[in-house]
Design a protein around this motif. Structure first.
Motif, mmCIF file in Angstrom:
data_model
loop_
_atom_site.group_PDB
_atom_site.id
_atom_site.type_symbol
_atom_site.label_atom_id
_atom_site.label_comp_id
_atom_site.label_asym_id
_atom_site.label_seq_id
_atom_site.Cartn_x
_atom_site.Cartn_y
_atom_site.Cartn_z
ATOM 1 N N LYS A 165 -13.908 -20.392 -23.776
ATOM 2 C CA LYS A 165 -12.799 -20.475 -23.056
ATOM 3 C C LYS A 165 -11.992 -19.306 -23.075
ATOM 4 N N VAL A 166 -11.919 -18.744 -22.007
ATOM 5 C CA VAL A 166 -11.105 -17.510 -21.779
ATOM 6 C C VAL A 166 -10.175 -17.757 -20.728
ATOM 7 N N LYS A 167 -9.174 -16.848 -20.866
ATOM 8 C CA LYS A 167 -7.829 -16.766 -20.057
ATOM 9 C C LYS A 167 -8.282 -15.659 -18.971
ATOM 10 N N VAL A 168 -7.976 -16.293 -17.648
ATOM 11 C CA VAL A 168 -7.781 -15.612 -16.231
ATOM 12 C C VAL A 168 -6.516 -15.832 -15.705
ATOM 13 N N GLY A 169 -5.773 -14.841 -16.051
ATOM 14 C CA GLY A 169 -4.427 -15.013 -15.512
ATOM 15 C C GLY A 169 -3.788 -16.008 -15.777
ATOM 16 N N PRO A 170 -3.215 -17.038 -15.108
ATOM 17 C CA PRO A 170 -2.390 -18.467 -15.611
ATOM 18 C C PRO A 170 -3.367 -19.437 -15.933
ATOM 19 N N SER A 171 -4.609 -19.228 -15.505
ATOM 20 C CA SER A 171 -5.718 -20.460 -15.729
ATOM 21 C C SER A 171 -6.715 -20.088 -16.900
ATOM 22 N N THR A 172 -7.568 -21.151 -17.179
ATOM 23 C CA THR A 172 -8.369 -20.917 -18.295
ATOM 24 C C THR A 172 -9.731 -21.097 -17.515
ATOM 25 N N ARG A 173 -10.768 -20.269 -17.881
ATOM 26 C CA ARG A 173 -12.458 -20.549 -17.398
ATOM 27 C C ARG A 173 -13.146 -20.743 -18.759
ATOM 28 N N GLY A 174 -14.139 -21.486 -18.198
ATOM 29 C CA GLY A 174 -15.037 -22.024 -19.072
ATOM 30 C C GLY A 174 -16.584 -21.101 -18.732
ATOM 31 N N TRP A 175 -17.165 -20.649 -19.889
ATOM 32 C CA TRP A 175 -18.431 -19.939 -20.144
ATOM 33 C C TRP A 175 -19.342 -20.615 -20.963
ATOM 34 N N GLU A 176 -20.598 -20.291 -20.574
ATOM 35 C CA GLU A 176 -21.790 -20.743 -21.572
ATOM 36 C C GLU A 176 -22.307 -19.285 -21.863
ATOM 37 N N ALA A 177 -22.207 -19.061 -23.044
ATOM 38 C CA ALA A 177 -22.984 -17.399 -23.256
ATOM 39 C C ALA A 177 -24.486 -17.848 -24.305
ATOM 40 N N THR A 178 -25.204 -16.866 -23.584
ATOM 41 C CA THR A 178 -26.549 -16.982 -24.333
ATOM 42 C C THR A 178 -27.040 -15.773 -25.089
ATOM 43 N N VAL A 179 -27.507 -15.616 -26.360
ATOM 44 C CA VAL A 179 -27.821 -14.214 -26.991
ATOM 45 C C VAL A 179 -29.097 -14.093 -26.503
ATOM 46 N N GLU A 180 -29.413 -12.898 -25.903
ATOM 47 C CA GLU A 180 -30.933 -12.562 -25.516
ATOM 48 C C GLU A 180 -31.474 -11.757 -26.651
ATOM 49 N N TYR A 202 -19.958 -7.499 -14.907
ATOM 50 C CA TYR A 202 -19.175 -8.875 -14.492
ATOM 51 C C TYR A 202 -19.068 -9.029 -12.858
ATOM 52 N N THR A 203 -19.922 -10.151 -12.743
ATOM 53 C CA THR A 203 -19.850 -10.732 -11.263
ATOM 54 C C THR A 203 -18.718 -11.678 -10.794
ATOM 55 N N PRO A 204 -17.898 -11.630 -10.274
ATOM 56 C CA PRO A 204 -16.907 -12.677 -9.809
ATOM 57 C C PRO A 204 -17.376 -13.753 -8.923
ATOM 58 N N SER A 205 -17.012 -14.935 -9.113
ATOM 59 C CA SER A 205 -17.575 -16.080 -7.914
ATOM 60 C C SER A 205 -16.439 -17.005 -7.783
ATOM 61 N N GLY A 206 -15.136 -16.468 -7.663
ATOM 62 C CA GLY A 206 -14.238 -17.605 -7.343
ATOM 63 C C GLY A 206 -12.949 -16.516 -6.638
ATOM 64 N N PHE A 207 -12.258 -17.353 -5.834
ATOM 65 C CA PHE A 207 -11.090 -16.441 -5.096
ATOM 66 C C PHE A 207 -10.386 -15.654 -5.856
ATOM 67 N N PHE A 208 -9.813 -16.277 -6.984
ATOM 68 C CA PHE A 208 -8.753 -15.844 -7.687
ATOM 69 C C PHE A 208 -9.459 -14.518 -8.450
ATOM 70 N N GLU A 209 -10.679 -14.694 -8.889
ATOM 71 C CA GLU A 209 -11.521 -13.829 -9.768
ATOM 72 C C GLU A 209 -11.843 -12.752 -8.896
ATOM 73 N N LYS A 210 -12.196 -12.820 -7.764
ATOM 74 C CA LYS A 210 -12.539 -11.768 -6.827
ATOM 75 C C LYS A 210 -11.337 -10.977 -6.167
#
Length: 328
Positions: free
Chosen positions: A158-173, A214-222
């Motif tokens: 769970k990371v902070k992006v501006g005023p909101s929080t985004r969720g990520w699922e990470a995989t160690v390769e 990093y590849t953004p995929s949202g309006f705020f992220e872009k």
């Protein structure tokens, strides 16, 4: 005709003219009113058609009045404000290529490459083990809210992006102890691929190199991507890591000592610790054997002092006998 009759005719003529002017004025006003009502009825008809076909503004206003209990004026103002907001956001999305709709596509999204290098004044193993304890990142990094490990190869972030929080699922390769970690992550608002490597510069100095795509995929992220906000956030969090590890270098951190290749665990953490214990036990035995071999070599190479003395005395005795025979 008498003067009286002339005055009466003049009065009748003036009254008739006034009556005609009033009639013409009222007729004109009635025409304007009819035109205005016609335009309004036409606009109302268009709105009704739009509401029936496309669910337009009038239908939304009616739903607010009937369903939400808002007044007609309040509902109309709120719906108009929503229309303006949607149009503005749509234009901005067209500019930044958000959403992959009519205004843009995935090819419009620019990938951000982030490369950061930092030196930490701790031994190599200490730096690596602290990095493996990423569940603690949220306690001293401002950009990380929470991290939970699901399995040895996957974790939720769970990371902070501006005023909101985004969720990520990470995989160690790939993960090799004291060397490198390669990972990928996927979320609803973007994806990342990254690698961190550890390099020993000295007994108490380690260099860490972090590379992230990093590849953004949202309006705020872009939109934030245009300002390189993600790179600044990562740089600040790495400084927090540098500060935390340097100031807590004396604390014992076990870390995760396993090995991962192709997203599969090839050596578990427990097995890696057992191997390290066996290697540490074998090292003293090898050192003792080496010392014993060195002592044995010295004994073979150096003769005893008593043997050297006997040899010298025998040589001297032989020399004396030879001299006596020569004199005779």
């Amino acid at each position: 005709m008498s003067s009286t009759d002339k005055a009466g005719d003049t009065a009748d003529t003036g009254l008739d003219r006034l009556r005609e002017e009033i009639t013409a004025y009222l007729t004109a006003q009635a025409g304007h009113l009819a035109d205005s009502l016609g335009n309004r009825m036409s606009s109302l008809t268009d709105d009704l058609n739009d509401a029936a076909v496309n669910g337009g503004t009038l239908g939304s206003v009616a739903s607010r009045v009937v369903g939400g209990g808002d007044s007609p004026v309040k509902a109309l103002v709120a719906e108009k404000a929503k229309d303006v907001k949607d149009k503005t956001v749509g234009k901005v999305k067209d500019l930044v290529g958000a959403g992959g709709g009519e205004g843009g596509s995935k090819s419009d999204t620019k990938v951000t490459n982030i490369v950061e290098v930092l030196d930490v004044g701790v031994p190599l193993r200490t730096a690596y083990d602290n990095w493996c304890e990423f569940e603690e990142f949220g306690t001293y990094m401002k950009g990380v809210r929470n991290v939970s490990r699901k399995e040895d190869t996957t974790s939720d972030w769970k990371v902070k992006v501006g005023p909101s929080t985004r969720g990520w699922e990470a995989t160690v390769e790939e993960q090799i102890p004291d060397d490198r970690i390669v990972w990928s992550s996927q979320g609803s608002k973007g994806s990342t691929r990254g690698a961190v490597s550890f390099h020993e510069l000295g007994p108490t100095l380690t260099r860490i190199v972090v590379v992230v795509e990093y590849t953004p995929s949202g309006f705020f992220e872009k939109t934030g991507n245009l300002w390189r906000a993600q790179g600044r956030r990562l740089r600040l969090d790495l400084k927090h890591f540098q500060r935390y590890v340097t100031l807590n270098a004396d604390e014992d951190v076990e870390g995760w000592r396993g090995e991962i290749r192709d997203s599969e665990v090839v050596l578990s953490h427990e097995d890696a610790l057992e191997q390290e214990e066996q290697e540490s036990e074998e090292e003293p035995d090898e050192a003792a054997e080496g010392e014993a071999e060195e002592e044995w070599d010295e004994e073979d190479e150096e003769p005893d002092e008593g043997e050297e003395d006997e040899y010298d005395e025998e040589d001297a005795y032989d020399e004396d006998e030879e001299e006596e025979e020569e004199e005779d």
